[in-house]
Design a protein around this motif. Structure first.
Motif, short mmCIF file in Angstrom:
data_model
loop_
_atom_site.label_atom_id
_atom_site.label_comp_id
_atom_site.label_asym_id
_atom_site.label_seq_id
_atom_site.Cartn_x
_atom_site.Cartn_y
_atom_site.Cartn_z
N SER A 511 -3.14 -2.14 1.42
CA SER A 511 -3.99 -1.17 2.11
C SER A 511 -3.15 0.06 2.43
CB SER A 511 -4.56 -1.78 3.41
OG SER A 511 -5.30 -0.81 4.12
N LEU A 512 -3.63 1.21 1.98
CA LEU A 512 -2.92 2.47 2.19
C LEU A 512 -3.83 3.48 2.89
CD1 LEU A 512 -1.27 2.70 -1.35
CD2 LEU A 512 -0.25 1.80 0.74
N CYS A 513 -4.66 3.02 3.79
CA CYS A 513 -5.65 3.86 4.47
C CYS A 513 -5.00 5.07 5.13
CB CYS A 513 -6.40 3.06 5.53
SG CYS A 513 -7.34 1.67 4.88
N SER A 514 -5.56 6.26 4.87
CA SER A 514 -5.14 7.50 5.53
C SER A 514 -3.67 7.82 5.31
CB SER A 514 -5.44 7.43 7.04
OG SER A 514 -6.80 7.19 7.27
N SER A 515 -3.07 7.29 4.26
CA SER A 515 -1.65 7.56 3.99
C SER A 515 -1.51 8.63 2.92
CB SER A 515 -0.94 6.27 3.55
OG SER A 515 -0.80 5.39 4.64
N ASN A 516 -0.28 9.15 2.82
CA ASN A 516 0.03 10.24 1.90
C ASN A 516 0.45 9.65 0.55
OD1 ASN A 516 0.73 12.64 0.71
ND2 ASN A 516 2.45 13.09 2.08
N ILE A 517 -0.49 9.59 -0.38
CA ILE A 517 -0.21 9.04 -1.71
C ILE A 517 -1.17 9.69 -2.70
CG2 ILE A 517 -1.80 7.08 -1.54
CD1 ILE A 517 0.41 5.40 -2.98
N THR A 518 -0.72 9.79 -3.96
CA THR A 518 -1.57 10.36 -5.01
C THR A 518 -1.87 9.28 -6.05
OG1 THR A 518 0.23 11.05 -6.47
CG2 THR A 518 -0.38 12.56 -4.67
N GLN A 519 -2.64 9.68 -7.06
CA GLN A 519 -2.98 8.74 -8.12
C GLN A 519 -1.72 8.18 -8.79
OE1 GLN A 519 -4.83 10.60 -11.45
NE2 GLN A 519 -4.88 8.73 -12.69
N TRP A 520 -0.68 9.00 -8.90
CA TRP A 520 0.54 8.56 -9.57
C TRP A 520 1.17 7.38 -8.82
CZ3 TRP A 520 3.34 7.76 -13.51
CH2 TRP A 520 4.71 7.52 -13.40
N GLY A 521 1.28 7.50 -7.50
CA GLY A 521 1.85 6.41 -6.73
C GLY A 521 1.03 5.14 -6.80
N LEU A 532 -2.08 -8.64 -7.72
CA LEU A 532 -2.91 -7.80 -6.87
C LEU A 532 -4.39 -8.12 -7.03
CD1 LEU A 532 -2.48 -5.42 -4.88
CD2 LEU A 532 -3.05 -3.88 -6.79
N ARG A 533 -5.08 -8.31 -5.86
CA ARG A 533 -6.51 -8.59 -5.87
C ARG A 533 -7.31 -7.53 -5.14
NH1 ARG A 533 -7.14 -13.90 -7.68
NH2 ARG A 533 -5.34 -14.24 -9.01
N THR A 534 -6.76 -6.93 -4.08
CA THR A 534 -7.47 -5.88 -3.35
C THR A 534 -6.55 -4.69 -3.12
OG1 THR A 534 -6.88 -6.79 -1.17
CG2 THR A 534 -8.92 -7.57 -2.17
N LEU A 535 -7.12 -3.48 -3.27
CA LEU A 535 -6.38 -2.24 -3.08
C LEU A 535 -7.28 -1.27 -2.30
CD1 LEU A 535 -3.96 -0.38 -3.61
CD2 LEU A 535 -4.96 0.17 -5.84
N ASP A 536 -6.90 -0.94 -1.08
CA ASP A 536 -7.71 -0.10 -0.20
C ASP A 536 -7.10 1.30 -0.12
OD1 ASP A 536 -9.34 1.02 1.67
OD2 ASP A 536 -9.10 -0.55 3.17
#
Length: 567
Positions: A511-521, A532-536
């Motif tokens: 879960s990376l909610c409201s974090s600073n990340i782009t499609q590349w990361g 991996l089963r869930t990615l938020d």
């Protein structure tokens, strides 16, 4: 928006699902037509008495959760070979007749869960527990349980280890006494009880009477490891100050608190092969317990050691008091107040494995001021949760994690408040390459808030901490990074680009909610070898709708069974 996926289902689960789907049309039609009016028989010949008890119980749960279970179906599934039975998923079907059926058929139960089965009258519950002497765990929360039910449990369920009577509105302080002491035989009951849950039962009786009753239970149950009730802290303070002769308590025919403490102390000394504290003390039958002298009460109280291993929502002002009473504590949740001076320590609990520290209101206590208290028990901790605290120095969290090499779960919520703001920012050094060794860690959660998140020094050091952490926890399964200001692209580039072979292979939830990340990361995580089963990616402002669809397409091309959430 979410792509739907599901985990691989076992063959056993598929079979049970198939039975559940065809329960009404295949299995219940004949029974309903021919036998529904006469169901009080001991055995039912059919497919379900051939299933293992655990599978029958799982089938009851599946049918109950999907609202496909009927009275006829439950009749068929109440099999004599069941040793564990939970009816909480179908509580609405359980009435007096159904409880009687359980009594007739399921005589070998060691575990029974009747949570929310509030259609069963108290008299039926009494009849039920009287015929189930093998019970080890019993849940009667939110039922019509009263003093007669508790007295029956105390008399007939002597093997019982866990009892839940939370939210039972008919339970009063005298009812609790009936659970642990039989006035007819003059004997203490439920001596094997280890867990007693009494949440939301306070309307019956005054607060003082509940304090006295809980004190009675604490002293009368020598193996008790967990007791939950809002008045628990007051009861323990009563023991600590040795006030075991309160006026108006106990009711007639029950021994006094002082006498219960004397009896317990004598038994403990006898079990150790030592002389009793009061070798000449009479038993509970030899005199009126209300005549115990105050000096004797104080003496036995000072020799009382409680075996509680779990305490919930303990005020920090009581840490030293409870530390002297419960030196074997393993799990504790401490509520931090607004006091200016930090006066408590955890050194008295060397066996502590689960620690929760939280501020119930606005964060006014800092991570830095509690570090010295955590340090003595840091190596024994398996779970550490720090909620609603201030984080004032960039290096504090890495220092804490370094002290806790055996952590399996870390959860945190900080408001960042850095004090070392400088107009001349120092040069930002490269991230350290050494991993932070946490070989057992399987859950890591970090939620950040605060205006100081934008400081370049804080962001840089936080990135270095995350790199070291992710390099040092090969068994991580769940990762939650919420509100992280550091660009996580660089963090995952370093982690997955390191010489370490296949990092984070066990990762299942991110879960990376409201974090600073782009499609590349994000793509680095998807391309890595993991489970991996869930990615938020909720509220990640630099991940666009187009990025989301590209990530979904990548997962489909790579045949990844992962559910991606974005909005």
């Amino acid at each position: 928006m979410m792509s739907q996926s599901s985990d691989v289902v076992s063959l056993t689960s598929l079979c049970l699902q198939n039975i559940a789907e065809n329960m009404q049309s295949v299995w219940m039609t004949d029974y309903t037509d021919k036998y529904m009016e006469d169901y009080n028989f001991m055995y039912i010949e059919g497919p379900f008495n051939q299933l293992a008890g655990t599978l029958v119980q799982e089938l009851i749960r599946i049918l109950g959760d999907s609202h496909k279970l009927t009275k006829a179906g439950l009749h068929l599934l109440l099999q004599p070979h069941l040793t564990e039975l939970s009816l909480r998923s179908c509580a609405g079907l359980v009435n007096k007749a159904m409880a009687q059926l359980v009594t007739l058929r399921c005589k070998f139960l060691t575990s029974l869960d009747l949570h929310s089965c509030n259609r069963v009258p108290a008299a039926s519950l009494v009849s039920l527990v009287e015929r189930l002497p093998r019970l080890l765990t019993l849940c009667l929360s939110d039922t019509q349980s009263d003093a007669l039910v508790l007295a029956a449990i105390g008399t007939f369920c002597q093997r019982l280890r866990e009892l839940d009577v939370s939210r039972c509105r008919k339970i009063s302080p005298p009812a609790l006494l009936s659970l642990v002491y039989n006035v007819r035989s003059g004997q203490f009951c439920c001596q094997a009880l280890r867990v007693l849950l009494l949440q939301d039962v306070k309307p019956q009786g005054s607060p003082e009477q509940w304090v006295f009753a809980l004190c009675f239970a604490l002293l009368a149950l020598p193996r008790l490891e967990q007791l939950t009730n809002p008045s628990l802290a007051d009861a323990m303070r009563l023991i600590y100050v040795s006030n075991l002769t309160p006026s108006g308590f106990p009711p007639e025919n029950f021994p006094s608190l002082a006498e219960v403490a004397r009896t317990r102390a004598g038994r403990e000394d006898t079990s150790k092969g030592q002389a009793a504290i009061q070798s000449s003390a009479p038993t509970v039958h030899e005199h009126n317990p209300r005549t115990v002298r105050v000096e004797d009460a104080r003496t036995v109280a000072h020799h009382t050691a409680l075996r509680l291993k779990k305490l919930e929502d303990l005020d920090e002002a009581d840490v030293s008091i409870f530390g002297s009473l419960c030196q074997g504590l393993e799990e504790v949740a401490i509520s931090l107040g607004n006091q200016n001076e930090h006066l408590w320590s955890l050194v008295q609990w060397p066996n502590l494995t689960h620690l929760i520290l939280h501020c119930p209101e606005h964060p006014r206590r800092s991570l830095e001021e509690i570090l010295s208290s955590i340090h003595p028990v840091s190596k024994s901790l398996r779970l550490l949760s720090l909620q609603n605290l201030l984080w004032c120095h960039e290096d504090s969290l890495s220092t804490l994690l370094t002290w806790c090499p055996n952590l399996r779960s870390f959860e945190s919520h900080f408001t960042v408040l850095c004090h070392n703001v400088s107009h001349n920012a120092p040069e930002l050094l490269p991230w350290p390459g050494d991993p932070l060794p946490l070989p057992l860690l399987h859950t890591f959660s970090l939620l950040l808030e605060g205006e100081d998140l934008l400081q370049s020094i804080f962001q840089h050091k936080l990135g270095g901490l995350l790199v070291s952490l992710l390099r040092g926890c090969p068994n991580l399964k769940s990762l939650s990074l919420c509100g992280i200001p550091t660009l996580l692209d660089g963090v995952f580039e370093v982690v997955y680009g390191s010489k370490q072979s296949q990092p984070l292979q066990g990762l299942r939830e991110v879960s990376l909610c409201s974090s600073n990340i782009t499609q590349w990361g994000v793509s680095l995580i998807l391309r890595a070898k993991n489970d991996l089963r869930t990615l938020d990616l909720s509220h990640c402002k630099d991940v666009t709708c187009r990025d989301y669809h590209r990530l979904q397409e990548r997962a489909r091309k790579d045949k990844r069974n992962v559910s991606i959430t974005w909005q």
